[in-house]
Design an enzyme around this catalytic site. Sequence first.
Site: not given
Ligand code: GLC
Length: 567
Positions: A275, A341-342, A222, A120
């Site tokens: 993402e 995980h979100d 990310d 990541d």
């Molecule tokens: C992405 C991650 C999340 C994080 C955010 C800020 O959305 O998946 O878990 O809080 O970025 O880094």
Amino acid sequence: MRKILLVLAMIAAAWGVAYPKDIDRKWWKEAVVYQLYPRSFKDSNGDGVGDLRGIIQKLDYIKSLGVDVVWLNPIYESPNDDNGYDVSDYRAIMKDFGTMRDFDELVKGLHARRIKLVMDIVVNHSSDEHEWFKQARSSRTSPYRDYYYWWPAEKGTPPARWSLFDPKHDAWMYDAPTDSYYLHIFSRKQPDLNWSNPKLRQEVYSIMRFWADKGADGFRLDAFQFVAKDPKFPPLAEGLEPSLMGYSMGAGIHDYLKEMNREVFSKYDVMSVAEGAGRNFQDAHDLVDADRQELNMAYAFEGVDVARYGGYKLSTMKEVFSRWDREFADRGWLSIFLANHDKARMVSLWGNDKPEFRAYSSKLLSTFILTMRGTPYYYNGDELGMTNAGFGRIEDFRDKPLLYIYEYEKNSGGDLGKFLERAKFEARDNARTPFQWTAGAQAGFTTGNPWIKIAPNYREINAAKEEKDPNSPLNYFRRLTRLRRDNLVLVYGKYKLLDPPNEAVYAYTRELDGKKMLVLLNFSDQPATAATGVDFAKAKIALGNYAAPSKDGKLRPYEAVVYDLQK
Ligand code: GLC
């Protein structure tokens, strides 16, 4: 040579194996990605936090799932304002998780099992405790100043920018040492990195090469759709909803990705995924189409966002997933997922976590992910049918960004009862509770005190118990990964939605080179059928989530069946 090929083709034909023509085969399209949340997977040293040695202990388990790639959430040094998504040293392993030696051993162990590793990469922002930021905030003339975005206070208050994780939803934070504001679209401890600075970009590529040289086989970028910002910060368009989309996919993003591709991706056999897929199909294609030389794939949120507090309509889910599939049928590639995980737990959000339906509905959802076109991203614990934790008190939550927003609600007179009710259902901590290995103390996750509470149902739902049951979600998931591996039609085959308005059954076919499969998924707690026009007398059952799957398309509650349609 030609003779040998001919013989091989004849053998293949005799076995009913069709060799696909004209498809652009790639390992990252055929792979099943298992997302592993290190903090909650397995603790090896009793400090209550999962770690790399814990993962090493479980490598044979991971291999047994039949997955091809492990995506690890961030494991770098971090003060953990956002569980590792606030990196203070991109080249060091977080102390909670172990050492660089552990990392090397983990990579070796994965590769020995022919599993690839995706890291990541969190470079929309760093931690405010990163050395770059410490330097940058110390003086306006620091060589690191332009690694971040600043607004000098003598120019007045900066133009409004919305922050997702700020207790005031304000993305600007005043910083006294240099009498300036810095930008943070996530938390105050996550200052945004300035991508318009070529030096910063080179730092990032060098970090990525560092990990690729250490054996990483891919990168998940990310929050990448937010990296490109106009450093002049013009006022946002009038009437724009408070959200991050107001400044996503800024000018320059494609140049940065092309540069990253040249500097990193093109030098290794690595996969790349961002993402977010932008604001529309055009954005998404521009990110992933092969001729663009940017990314392999992106994950779009429209699908995963269908399931919400208050429920969702199956016809909406079908419409969204079918639209995205249609759009990428001939060009580009996407990922398929229902959880990460979100999000809250898949079975609680999309299925039915009541004891009588939990296992069936969780297997049904796994069937969906593993039989759709796109690279499946499967979140750890979902193979057991792990559920939401049911946290009802604010003290139970560990996710700091959630606590910041709670503070916002509190200060702005919001309804805290309602907030907690929603959080119980959709907070991301639901998916971050420890992996349930056994029915023993602390679910076999740790010998110490877990960093976050274990879901109370671990005696019922755990890997040890499911190992023994041939029809458990766990063993079913293993059969599903095998099914996908053995049937290229499930990876590349044309997808066709059947009976779109049916609110109980999601039905579709996949077809490739004369091979056709039918997937029937009853998303309801009642018996149901779908209008498929299929002659079931000619259909062969490939897999089903009930011990004796339906032979005729008449489905029991949450029944999932995959049929081989004979021609
Ligand atoms: C992405 C991650 C999340 C994080 C955010 C800020 O959305 O998946 O878990 O809080 O970025 O880094």
